[in-house]
Motif scaffolding. Structure first.
Motif, PDB file in Angstrom:
ATOM      1  N   SER A 396      -5.206   4.263  -4.853  1.00 24.04           N
ATOM      2  CA  SER A 396      -6.386   5.056  -4.488  1.00 24.04           C
ATOM      3  C   SER A 396      -7.652   4.295  -4.849  1.00 24.04           C
ATOM      4  O   SER A 396      -7.686   3.505  -5.792  1.00 24.04           O
ATOM      5  CB  SER A 396      -6.359   6.403  -5.204  1.00 24.04           C
ATOM      6  N   THR A 397      -8.703   4.552  -4.084  1.00 18.33           N
ATOM      7  CA  THR A 397     -10.005   3.939  -4.355  1.00 18.33           C
ATOM      8  C   THR A 397     -11.027   5.040  -4.592  1.00 18.33           C
ATOM      9  O   THR A 397     -10.794   6.213  -4.286  1.00 18.33           O
ATOM     10  CB  THR A 397     -10.453   3.058  -3.165  1.00 18.33           C
ATOM     11  N   THR A 398     -12.169   4.650  -5.114  1.00 17.09           N
ATOM     12  CA  THR A 398     -13.235   5.635  -5.371  1.00 17.09           C
ATOM     13  C   THR A 398     -13.809   6.158  -4.071  1.00 17.09           C
ATOM     14  O   THR A 398     -14.299   7.275  -4.002  1.00 17.09           O
ATOM     15  CB  THR A 398     -14.342   4.982  -6.205  1.00 17.09           C
ATOM     16  N   GLU A 399     -13.759   5.344  -3.017  1.00 20.00           N
ATOM     17  CA  GLU A 399     -14.359   5.744  -1.737  1.00 20.00           C
ATOM     18  C   GLU A 399     -13.489   6.751  -1.006  1.00 20.00           C
ATOM     19  O   GLU A 399     -13.968   7.543  -0.210  1.00 20.00           O
ATOM     20  CB  GLU A 399     -14.559   4.511  -0.848  1.00 20.00           C
ATOM     21  N   SER A 400     -12.196   6.729  -1.235  1.00 24.28           N
ATOM     22  CA  SER A 400     -11.296   7.593  -0.487  1.00 24.28           C
ATOM     23  C   SER A 400     -10.240   8.185  -1.404  1.00 24.28           C
ATOM     24  O   SER A 400      -9.777   7.556  -2.363  1.00 24.28           O
ATOM     25  CB  SER A 400     -10.621   6.795   0.636  1.00 24.28           C
ATOM     26  N   GLU A 401      -9.832   9.419  -1.077  1.00 24.51           N
ATOM     27  CA  GLU A 401      -8.770  10.075  -1.831  1.00 24.51           C
ATOM     28  C   GLU A 401      -7.398   9.600  -1.384  1.00 24.51           C
ATOM     29  O   GLU A 401      -6.405   9.830  -2.072  1.00 24.51           O
ATOM     30  CB  GLU A 401      -8.871  11.590  -1.653  1.00 24.51           C
ATOM     31  N   ILE A 402      -7.344   8.961  -0.216  1.00 22.81           N
ATOM     32  CA  ILE A 402      -6.073   8.501   0.326  1.00 22.81           C
ATOM     33  C   ILE A 402      -5.695   7.173  -0.323  1.00 22.81           C
ATOM     34  O   ILE A 402      -6.525   6.273  -0.454  1.00 22.81           O
ATOM     35  CB  ILE A 402      -6.169   8.328   1.863  1.00 22.81           C
ATOM     36  N   ALA A 403      -4.445   7.044  -0.715  1.00 23.53           N
ATOM     37  CA  ALA A 403      -3.958   5.789  -1.294  1.00 23.53           C
ATOM     38  C   ALA A 403      -3.791   4.760  -0.188  1.00 23.53           C
ATOM     39  O   ALA A 403      -3.108   5.015   0.810  1.00 23.53           O
ATOM     40  CB  ALA A 403      -2.633   6.030  -2.015  1.00 23.53           C
ATOM     41  N   GLU A 441      -6.582  10.678   8.872  1.00 22.81           N
ATOM     42  CA  GLU A 441      -5.998   9.761   7.892  1.00 22.81           C
ATOM     43  C   GLU A 441      -5.607   8.434   8.547  1.00 22.81           C
ATOM     44  O   GLU A 441      -5.856   7.354   8.002  1.00 22.81           O
ATOM     45  CB  GLU A 441      -4.763  10.398   7.255  1.00 22.81           C
ATOM     46  N   LEU A 442      -4.999   8.518   9.736  1.00 20.80           N
ATOM     47  CA  LEU A 442      -4.588   7.301  10.432  1.00 20.80           C
ATOM     48  C   LEU A 442      -5.779   6.430  10.783  1.00 20.80           C
ATOM     49  O   LEU A 442      -5.724   5.186  10.657  1.00 20.80           O
ATOM     50  CB  LEU A 442      -3.816   7.661  11.711  1.00 20.80           C
ATOM     51  N   MET A 443      -6.877   7.045  11.222  1.00 16.01           N
ATOM     52  CA  MET A 443      -8.055   6.263  11.568  1.00 16.01           C
ATOM     53  C   MET A 443      -8.708   5.651  10.329  1.00 16.01           C
ATOM     54  O   MET A 443      -9.247   4.541  10.373  1.00 16.01           O
ATOM     55  CB  MET A 443      -9.064   7.118  12.339  1.00 16.01           C
ATOM     56  N   LEU A 444      -8.647   6.364   9.212  1.00 19.92           N
ATOM     57  CA  LEU A 444      -9.177   5.797   7.968  1.00 19.92           C
ATOM     58  C   LEU A 444      -8.356   4.563   7.582  1.00 19.92           C
ATOM     59  O   LEU A 444      -8.914   3.529   7.175  1.00 19.92           O
ATOM     60  CB  LEU A 444      -9.125   6.850   6.864  1.00 19.92           C
ATOM     61  N   ARG A 445      -7.037   4.682   7.720  1.00 20.23           N
ATOM     62  CA  ARG A 445      -6.181   3.536   7.419  1.00 20.23           C
ATOM     63  C   ARG A 445      -6.409   2.396   8.413  1.00 20.23           C
ATOM     64  O   ARG A 445      -6.332   1.215   8.042  1.00 20.23           O
ATOM     65  CB  ARG A 445      -4.708   3.959   7.445  1.00 20.23           C
ATOM     66  N   TYR A 446      -6.676   2.761   9.673  1.00 17.60           N
ATOM     67  CA  TYR A 446      -6.965   1.731  10.681  1.00 17.60           C
ATOM     68  C   TYR A 446      -8.212   0.937  10.293  1.00 17.60           C
ATOM     69  O   TYR A 446      -8.207  -0.306  10.303  1.00 17.60           O
ATOM     70  CB  TYR A 446      -7.147   2.384  12.049  1.00 17.60           C
ATOM     71  N   HIS A 447      -9.269   1.644   9.946  1.00 14.18           N
ATOM     72  CA  HIS A 447     -10.521   0.969   9.589  1.00 14.18           C
ATOM     73  C   HIS A 447     -10.346   0.121   8.315  1.00 14.18           C
ATOM     74  O   HIS A 447     -10.898  -0.977   8.220  1.00 14.18           O
ATOM     75  CB  HIS A 447     -11.638   1.991   9.387  1.00 14.18           C
ATOM     76  N   HIS A 448      -9.566   0.652   7.376  1.00 18.42           N
ATOM     77  CA  HIS A 448      -9.315  -0.129   6.166  1.00 18.42           C
ATOM     78  C   HIS A 448      -8.520  -1.393   6.496  1.00 18.42           C
ATOM     79  O   HIS A 448      -8.780  -2.480   5.948  1.00 18.42           O
ATOM     80  CB  HIS A 448      -8.538   0.724   5.145  1.00 18.42           C
ATOM     81  N   GLY A 449      -7.557  -1.267   7.401  1.00 20.02           N
ATOM     82  CA  GLY A 449      -6.721  -2.415   7.767  1.00 20.02           C
ATOM     83  C   GLY A 449      -7.474  -3.524   8.476  1.00 20.02           C
ATOM     84  O   GLY A 449      -7.031  -4.680   8.488  1.00 20.02           O
TER      85      GLY A 449
END
Length: 960
Positions: A396-403, A441-449
C-alpha cells in the motif's frame, strides 16, 4: 560463340535505357525510347515487347496485346524477347500465353535446358499437370538430373490430387509415381532429402503405411535431417496410422526423456497409454516391449513417469512448464474416465496454485491454466483467487488505499489473477456498484503500471494494458446487459487513453472499431483499421470488421476503398500462389506444393471474397448508374450476366477470425462452435439475397422489348422470352432465399458481444426494403406482359404503383428521427436510422431503374395506340388507365424524394456536431435522381408543361 556474344552486346546496350525507364515507372519515356530504337532497328523484337509493356502500364491494353502478338507470331528464341513477353503476359494476367511462347521456343531449340525448364514452370503457373509431367521427363532426357525426374513424379501426384475420381487417383497416378521412385531407389540414385520426402508422401497417400514406415526407419530415412526430429515425427505419424500403440508409447516416452518440455509428445504418450489400457495390452515375456523400447501400459507407470519428469525438472537450470501441465492433463483424463487413481497425483487446486507460484509472472501463465480451470469446483473459485492473491507481493502507498505491485514481476502475477477472476465468472456475478468499483480499481492499477513502461518504444505494449482492456469489458457488460448508456462512452474514453500510451496495441484498436460501429460512428473506424496495417491474409480474416459497417453507415467512399483492398489481395492470390509453387519445385519443397494449392482454393472459396465482390458491384451500380444507359454500360464493364452465378456455394469457406479480440469470458458466455455455424448460415443467406438482387438488376437492360404482339416461336428464336424467364426464375429464387432468411431470424440468435457481428438481414426485412425491392421486380414482370395480355394486367400494375409508393413512404418514415438522443443527461445513438436511410437509397435506385424500364415499355405502347386511333379517326376513345397510373406514380415519387433530401439536409447540423459530416448519403441520393427518367417533348403525356429546367415531365428532382 564469341562472335555471337559480340553481336548481342550492342543490343543489350541499346535496350538498357528502356529497361531503366520501365524500372523507374517512366512508361511514356520507355515507349518513346523504344520507338526511336525501332526506327533504326526494325527487327529488334525485344524493343517491341518493351514498348508493349509500357503501353500495358499506361492503360493501352489492346495496343500492347496486338504488339505482343506480332512478336509472338515470329516465335522468337532470344532470351531477352522471351523474358520480356513473359513479364508482359503476367501483367496481363494471361499466363496461358507464356506456355505457347515456350512451346514454340522448345520446338526450335529442342536441346535447350533453359527453355525446357521455363516451359515446365509456365505449365506450373496454369496448373497443366499432365503437360508438366511430360515436360519434366523431356527435360530429364536432355539433362539427366534428379530434380528434373522428380518434377515429373510430383506432377503425377498433383494429377492424383486434382483428379475428380479418387479411384483413378489411387489406381493409376499414384502407383505410376511409386514405380518411378522405386526405379530410382533400386538403381541407388536417390540423392536428396526432398526425394525421400516425395517417396514418403506417395506411400502415405496410397495408405501404404508400413512401407512408408520402412522407408523412414531404413537407410533412406537417414537423409531426413533438415528438420529437428523429422524422422521421429514421421515414424510417430505412421505408428498412429497403423494403430501400433506400443511403439507410439515407447517413442514418445523416449523423446520426453530427451526433452521433457515438448507438449506434443505428452499428448501422444497419454493417448497411447490409455489405448493400451483399453486393449488390455501386456508385454511379451522374453522379447523386447517394442521396436522403440520400453512401453508404459498402466496408469501407475504413467503417474510414476510424470512424477519423475517433475523431479528431473527441479534439478534443471531452466524452469520447464511441460511436466507440471502434464500432471494436470493426466488428472483431467483420469476424471473423464472415472478412475480412482486421481488422488495419487494430488489436488488440482493445489497443483495450479504451485504452478502459479512458479510461473505466475510469465504472460503464458493465464493461457496455461485456462485449459484446466474446469478441474476446480465452482464453490472453490473465490477461495482459489484469494489464495493466489496472498502470494503476490503488493504494498500500500500513502496516495492509494489499494495495494500496488512494486515491480513488473508482481504486476504480471496480479494481472494473471485478474484474468482468471474474469474467466471464472467472479466479475459477472457482481452487481452494478461492485463492477464500477472494480473498474476504478483496474484503471488505478493501469495508470500505476504505466510507470514501469516509461522507457518502452512506441511499437512496444505497456505492461499494464490488460488492466485497461478488462475494465472496458466490465463496462461493456453494464452497457449491453443493464442498458447503462454512459458505460459505452466511458469505454471509448478508456480505450482512446490506452491507445495514446500504447499506439501499437491492436486490441485497443479492434475494440474501438467494434464499439464505434455499434454506435453508428464510422468516421474514426477507417483510420483505426488503416493503422492496423492489415497485410495479405488478414484482409480475409479480419476484413469483415470494416466491410460489414462501411456501407451500412453511409460511408460509400470508405466502403469502396475497403472492398478494393480486399479484392486486390484476392485477385493477386492466383498469381502469387503460382510463384510459391514454382519456388517449391525449384528448391525441392514438394510437400509444400499441395498446401499452396489448398491455400489458393481456400481463398478462392472464401465467404468474405464472395461478399466483398458482390457488395462492390452493387456499390458501383449505386454510385455510377443513375440512368438506364449508364446502368447498361456499368453492367457490361463488370461482365455481369443474370444467367451466371460464379459463387461456389457448396465450397464456401468461412475464413473469418472470430477470436481476434481477446476474451476472458467463461465458456457459457464465450463464442461457441454453434455460434460459428449459425453465423456462417446467416452470412450465406444474406449473401444469396444480395447476389440475387445484383443479378436481377443486371438483367434489366437485357429485357429488349417489342411493341408488336409476340409470337411464341419468334420469341424462342430471338431469346427475349428466355430473358424474362431468367428474371422470373431469379425472382422465385429470391423469394425462397427471403423465406429462408425469415425462418432463420425467427430463432432470435444473440451472438456474444465480441463474437461475429450480425448481418444487415434483420434490418432489411424489418424496415420494408425487402418487400419494396421484391415488388419492384414483380412489377417488371407485369409490365413486360402489358402488350401481350392487353389491358388484363393494367389494374394489377396500377395497384403495384400505388402499393410501391406506400411501401417507400413507410420506409422513409422509418428513417426519420434523431441520430442522437439526450435523455436525463445520457447520450444515445440510433445507428438503425442510418442503416434504414442506406437501404432507402438503394431501394430508390432500383426504383429508378425499374421506372426507366417501365417508361421504355409504356412509351412505344402509347405511341402505337395513338397511331391506331388516328387511323380509325376515333376522337372520343379513352386511353388505357395505365398511363395515368404511371404519371401519378412518378409525380408521387418526385415528391417523396424531395422530402427525403430535405430530411437529409436537416440532419447535417447533428452530423457535423458528431464529426460525421463525411456521410455521403445525400450526395449519393442526389446522384441517383439528378437525371430524369424520361426526356422528351413536354406535351407527350398530358399536354402540360414539364420541369422549367430540364423539360422533363417525369423528372424526380432537378438540380443545377
Amino acid at each position: 560463340m564469341a562472335a555471337r556474344g559480340h553481336v548481342q552486346d550492342p543490343n543489350d546496350r541499346r535496350l538498357r535505357p528502356i529497361y531503366d525507364y520501365l524500372d523507374n515507372g517512366n512508361n511514356k519515356m520507355a515507349i518513346q525510347q523504344a520507338d526511336k530504337l525501332l526506327k533504326k532497328h526494325k527487327d529488334l523484337h525485344c524493343a517491341k515487347v518493351l514498348k508493349a509493356i509500357g503501353l500495358q502500364r499506361t492503360g493501352k491494353q489492346d495496343e500492347a496485346y496486338a504488339l505482343a502478338q506480332e512478336v509472338a507470331a515470329l516465335e522468337p528464341t532470344d532470351d531477352n524477347s522471351l523474358q520480356a513477353l513473359t513479364i508482359l503476359y503476367r501483367e496481363m494476367h494471361r499466363p496461358e500465353l507464356v506456355t505457347k511462347l515456350y512451346e514454340a521456343a522448345v520446338k526450335k531449340v529442342p536441346n535447350s535446358e533453359e527453355y525446357h525448364s521455363h516451359l515446365f514452370m509456365a505449365y506450373a503457373r496454369v496448373g497443366e499437370y499432365k503437360k508438366m509431367q511430360q515436360a519434366g521427363m523431356a527435360l530429364y532426357k536432355i539433362v539427366p538430373k534428379n530434380p528434373y525426374y522428380f518434377w515429373s513424379v510430383m506432377s503425377l501426384i498433383m494429377q492424383s490430387i486434382s483428379a475428380q475420381d479418387e479411384n483413378l487417383s489411387k489406381t493409376m497416378f499414384l502407383p505410376l509415381a511409386e514405380r518411378m521412385v522405386e526405379k530410382m531407389v533400386k538403381e541407388d540414385k536417390i540423392e536428396a532429402e526432398a526425394e525421400v520426402e516425395l517417396y514418403y508422401m506417395i506411400l502415405e497417400r496410397l495408405e501404404k503405411y508400413q512401407e512408408a514406415l520402412d522407408v523412414v526407419r531404413g537407410k533412406l530415412g537417414e537423409k531426413l535431417t533438415s528438420e529437428l526430429q523429422s524422422r521421429e515425427n514421421k515414424c510417430m505419424a505412421m505408428y498412429k496410422k497403423l494403430c501400433r500403440w506400443p511403439e507410439c508409447n515407447a517413442l514418445s516416452r523416449r523423446l520426453l526423456l530427451k526433452n521433457s518440455d515438448d507438449w506434443q509428445f505428452y499428448i501422444t504418450y497419454f493417448d497411447s497409454v490409455f489405448q493400451l489400457i483399453d486393449e488390455s495390452w501386456t508385454p511379451p515375456l522374453e522379447e523386447e516391449h517394442s521396436l522403440e523400447g520400453e512401453v508404459h501400459y498402466s496408469i501407475e507407470q504413467a503417474v510414476k513417469f510424470i512424477e519423475e519428469r517433475i523431479t528431473e525438472e527441479s534439478k534443471s537450470t531452466r524452469p520447464l512448464r511441460g511436466p507440471y501441465l502434464a500432471k494436470l492433463e493426466l488428472i483431467r483424463r483420469l476424471r473423464c474416465r472415472g478412475c480412482n487413481d486421481e488422488y495419487k497425483l494430488g489436488d488440482p487446486e493445489e497443483l495450479m496454485f504451485q504452478y502459479f507460484k512458479k510461473f505466475g509472472d510469465k504472460p503464458c501463465c493465464f493461457t496455461d491454466l485456462k485449459v484446466f480451470v474446469d478441474l476446480l469446483p465452482s464453490s472453490q473459485y473465490t477461495k482459489f483467487i484469494s489464495q493466489l492473491l496472498e502470494v503476490i507481493p503488493l504494498s500500500s502507498t500513502t496516495e492509494s488505499e489499494i495495494a500496488l505491485p512494486a515491480d513488473i514481476k508482481a504486476l504480471q502475477q496480479h494481472l494473471c489473477v485478474v484474468q482468471l477472476s474474469r474467466l471464472l465468472g467472479i466479475y459477472h456475478a457482481m452487481d452494478k456498484k461492485q463492477k464500477l468499483t472494480v473498474v476504478r480499481e483496474l484503471m488505478l492499477r493501469y495508470h500505476h503500471g504505466l510507470e514501469f513502461g516509461k522507457t518502452c518504444l512506441k511499437t512496444e505494449l505497456q505492461f499494464s494494458d490488460y488492466y485497461c482492456l478488462l475494465a472496458v469489458h466490465l463496462l461493456l457488460d453494464l452497457w449491453l446487459e443493464e442498458g447503462e448508456e454512459m458505460a459505452v462512452w466511458q469505454c471509448l474514453t478508456l480505450l482512446e487513453e490506452g491507445l495514446s500510451h500504447s499506439p501499437s496495441n491492436a486490441q485497443f484498436k479492434l475494440l474501438l472499431i467494434r464499439i464505434y460501429c455499434r454506435l453508428g460512428a464510422f468516421e474514426p473506424v477507417a483510420e483505426l483499421y488503416s493503422s492496423l496495417d492489415a497485410k495479405h491474409i488478414q484482409h480475409d480474416t479480419i476484413g469483415y470488421l470494416l466491410t460489414r459497417y462501411a456501407e451500412s453507415l453511409g460511408h460509400y467512399a470508405a466502403a469502396s476503398q475497403s472492398c478494393n483492398f480486399a479484392l486486390r489481395f484476392f485477385h493477386s492470390n492466383q498469381k502469387d500462389t503460382s510463384e510459391y509453387i514454382i519456388q517449391a519445385y525449384k528448391y525441392g519443397a514438394f510437400e509444400k506444393i499441395p498446401e499452396f494449392i489448398a491455400f489458393r482454393n481456400r481463398l478462392n472459396s472464401s465467404l468474405h471474397f464472395a461478399q466483398v465482390r458482390t457488395e462492390r458491384m452493387l456499390l458501383d451500380l449505386l454510385l455510377e448508374a443513375n440512368i438506364s444507359s449508364s446502368l447498361e454500360e456499368s453492367i457490361k464493364s463488370m461482365s455481369l450476366s443474370p444467367e451466371e452465378d460464379d459463387i461456389p456455394w457448396k465450397d464456401l469457406r468461412d475464413n473469418r477470425d472470430l477470436t481476434v479480440l481477446f476474451n476472458w469470458d467463461p465458456k457459457d458466455r464465450d463464442i461457441s462452435e454453434e455460434h460459428r455455424k449459425l453465423s456462417l448460415e446467416e452470412e450465406t443467406l444474406w449473401l444469396r439475397i444480395r447476389s440475387l438482387t445484383l443479378r436481377l438488376v443486371s438483367g434489366l437492360p437485357t429485357l429488349s422489348h417489342s411493341i408488336q404482339p409476340k409470337n411464341s416461336e419468334k420469341t424462342a428464336e430471338n431469346g427475349v422470352s428466355s430473358k424474362i424467364d431468367t428474371i422470373r426464375s431469379l425472382l422465385q429464387q429470391l423469394e425462397a432465399a427471403v423465406d429462408s432468411g425469415k425462418k432463420f431470424l425467427e430463432q432470435k440468435i444473440q451472438y456474444p458481444v465480441l463474437g461475429p457481428p450480425p448481418t444487415r438481414m434483420a434490418g432489411f426485412f424489418s424496415n420494408g426494403s425487402c418487400q419494396c425491392q421484391t415488388s419492384l421486380f414483380y412489377l417488371v414482370s407485369d409490365i413486360y406482359e402489358l402488350d401481350t395480355n392487353g389491358l388484363e394486367v393494367q389494374e394489377r400494375i396500377g395497384n403495384s404503383f400505388k402499393s410501391l409508393i406506400e411501401r417507400l413512404t413507410d420506409l422513409f418514415n422509418k428513417c426519420k428521427g434523431d441520430l442522437i438522443e439526450v435523455r436525463d443527461g445520457t447520450l444515445k445513438t440510433q445507428p438503425n436510422l442510418l442503416e434504414n436511410l442506406v437501404f432507402f437509397v438503394e431501394t430508390i435506385s432500383i426504383t429508378q431503374w425499374v421506372s426507366s424500364y417501365c417508361d421504355g415499355v409504356l412509351r412505344p405502347f402509347k405511341s402505337n395506340l395513338q397511331k391506331k386511333k388516328k387511323k380509325k379517326k376515333e376522337t372520343n376513345v379513352a386511353m388505357p388507365p395505365v398511363f395515368t397510373h404511371f404519371l401519378d406514380y412518378v409525380t408521387e415519387l418526385q415528391t417523396l424524394t424531395s422530402n427525403v433530401i430535405d430530411h437529409i439536409k436537416g440532419l447535417e447540423i447533428i452530423l457535423t456536431a458528431l464529426k460525421l459530416e463525411e456521410l455521403s448519403l445525400k450526395d449519393t441520393l442526389l446522384l441517383q435522381v439528378r437525371t430524369s427518367i424520361i426526356r422528351d417533348d413536354t406535351e407527350f403525356w398530358n399536354g402540360e408543361l414539364g420541369c422549367d429546367v430540364c423539360d422533363s415531365i417525369c423528372c424526380l428532382i432537378c438540380l443545377q
